[in-house]
Design a protein around this motif. Sequence first.
Motif, short mmCIF file in Angstrom:
data_model
loop_
_atom_site.label_atom_id
_atom_site.label_comp_id
_atom_site.label_asym_id
_atom_site.label_seq_id
_atom_site.Cartn_x
_atom_site.Cartn_y
_atom_site.Cartn_z
N VAL A 86 43.25 9.73 59.24
CA VAL A 86 44.23 8.79 58.69
C VAL A 86 45.31 8.56 59.75
O VAL A 86 45.89 9.51 60.28
CB VAL A 86 44.86 9.36 57.41
CG1 VAL A 86 45.94 8.42 56.88
CG2 VAL A 86 43.80 9.62 56.35
N GLU A 89 43.24 16.49 53.34
CA GLU A 89 44.34 16.68 54.28
C GLU A 89 44.10 17.89 55.18
O GLU A 89 43.84 18.98 54.69
CB GLU A 89 45.67 16.84 53.52
CG GLU A 89 46.91 17.01 54.39
CD GLU A 89 47.29 15.77 55.20
OE1 GLU A 89 46.74 14.68 54.95
OE2 GLU A 89 48.16 15.90 56.08
N TYR A 147 49.15 2.55 55.19
CA TYR A 147 48.52 2.60 53.87
C TYR A 147 48.90 1.35 53.09
O TYR A 147 50.02 0.84 53.23
CB TYR A 147 49.04 3.79 53.07
CG TYR A 147 49.00 5.14 53.76
CD1 TYR A 147 47.99 6.06 53.47
CD2 TYR A 147 50.00 5.52 54.66
CE1 TYR A 147 47.97 7.32 54.07
CE2 TYR A 147 49.98 6.78 55.26
CZ TYR A 147 48.97 7.67 54.96
OH TYR A 147 48.97 8.92 55.55
N ASP A 194 53.85 7.13 63.78
CA ASP A 194 52.72 6.36 64.31
C ASP A 194 53.21 4.98 64.70
O ASP A 194 53.60 4.19 63.84
CB ASP A 194 51.60 6.25 63.26
CG ASP A 194 50.95 7.58 62.98
OD1 ASP A 194 50.40 8.17 63.92
OD2 ASP A 194 51.01 8.05 61.83
N ARG A 221 47.44 2.59 68.77
CA ARG A 221 48.22 3.57 68.03
C ARG A 221 48.72 4.70 68.94
O ARG A 221 47.96 5.27 69.71
CB ARG A 221 47.38 4.20 66.91
CG ARG A 221 48.08 5.35 66.24
CD ARG A 221 47.25 6.02 65.18
NE ARG A 221 47.87 7.26 64.76
CZ ARG A 221 47.64 8.45 65.31
NH1 ARG A 221 46.79 8.58 66.30
NH2 ARG A 221 48.26 9.52 64.86
N GLY A 233 48.26 6.64 59.61
CA GLY A 233 49.66 6.32 59.35
C GLY A 233 50.00 4.97 58.75
O GLY A 233 51.18 4.60 58.70
N LEU A 257 55.13 14.62 52.36
CA LEU A 257 54.99 13.16 52.45
C LEU A 257 54.72 12.53 51.08
O LEU A 257 55.24 11.45 50.77
CB LEU A 257 53.85 12.83 53.43
CG LEU A 257 53.53 11.37 53.65
CD1 LEU A 257 54.74 10.61 54.17
CD2 LEU A 257 52.35 11.22 54.62
C1 G1P Z 1 50.67 12.77 58.04
C2 G1P Z 1 49.61 12.68 56.94
C3 G1P Z 1 48.21 12.75 57.53
C4 G1P Z 1 48.05 11.65 58.57
C5 G1P Z 1 49.15 11.75 59.64
C6 G1P Z 1 49.08 10.54 60.58
O1 G1P Z 1 50.59 14.05 58.61
O2 G1P Z 1 49.83 13.73 56.02
O3 G1P Z 1 47.26 12.58 56.51
O4 G1P Z 1 46.77 11.76 59.16
O5 G1P Z 1 50.46 11.78 59.05
O6 G1P Z 1 49.99 10.66 61.63
P1 G1P Z 1 51.79 14.70 59.50
O7 G1P Z 1 51.70 14.03 60.86
O8 G1P Z 1 53.06 14.37 58.79
O9 G1P Z 1 51.49 16.16 59.56
#
Ligand code: G1P
Length: 294
Positions: free
Chosen positions: A204, A191, A208, A133, A253, A206, A110
């Motif tokens: 977090v 993370e 920012y 999200d 969400r 989704g 990401l």
């Molecule tokens: C990504 C971000 C993570 C966030 C999440 C939200 O993770 O890296 O920090 O909390 O989206 O959906 P992924 O879902 O791509 O693993």
Amino acid sequence: MRPVRKAVIPAAGLGTRFLPATKSVPKEMLPIIDRPAIEYVVEEAVGAGLTDILIVTGRTKRAVEEHFDRNIELELALERDGKADLLRAVQYSNTLADVHYVRQREALGLGHAVSVARHHVGDEPFAVLLPDDLMIDDSVLLRAMVAAYEQHGNAVVSLQEMRPEEISSYGCADPIGEPVDGLVELRGIVEKPKREDAPSNLAVSGRYLFPPQIFDALDRIEPGAGGELQLTDAIALLLKEQPVYGAICTFGRYDVGQKIDFLKASVELALDRDDLGPAFATYLKDLVQRRGLA
Ligand code: G1P
């Protein structure tokens, strides 16, 4: 300070959780009722005043570009047949915003996907919206995040309370004290921590808001969780140089990258629709009774 007008939507992911549907259809194009998921996300950005949209795509994502482009042949056919409602629905996506594209050539994470937006974003603040999200909140959260950014000029990350067993799937924030009016300053962010290492239950979620300095932080990160270049790690670097805030979201969400939330979002959005809501509500009540679910 420059106003926020740009949004970046990273949409280069493979969509493995929705195979085989996503073998030939980008996951962002899976319909929630009759509109592709990504259209709701673009609509949310526009609802918060962000009309310059950059979608980060990859191979196999051409359908996303087709969706936000005109389809003159289809428009003419619908016009000829007097299907005015469908014509409006078809034209909606290509009049909604000023949509641009950039390709992420390799799936490096990401953080990398956001870094390829640098040239388009330039020296401006911008939002990032993860299309997995889905926010069913009339852009309330994103508008609040834009307002917070325009007030103090620092990054803002959306946060949501999660159950302890869920936190290892997300970025996790370490807040300083309690939120005031839904906003809290952060001491750190990590993370996908192990449950026992998580600094809080705030994940977090989704959305920012970034100052352009995030690109310099993205230049400095090394592969992190999962061996990927993580946006969260760049935020952790930024935090050492300037304040970063969390905006707490309490409703609306859905992680439509997960099947259960995909279904929930479809149900919720169907109930909101004038053309489907009443009949669908009657059906749901009947279903609950028939299956003894109440
Ligand atoms: C990504 C971000 C993570 C966030 C999440 C939200 O993770 O890296 O920090 O909390 O989206 O959906 P992924 O879902 O791509 O693993």
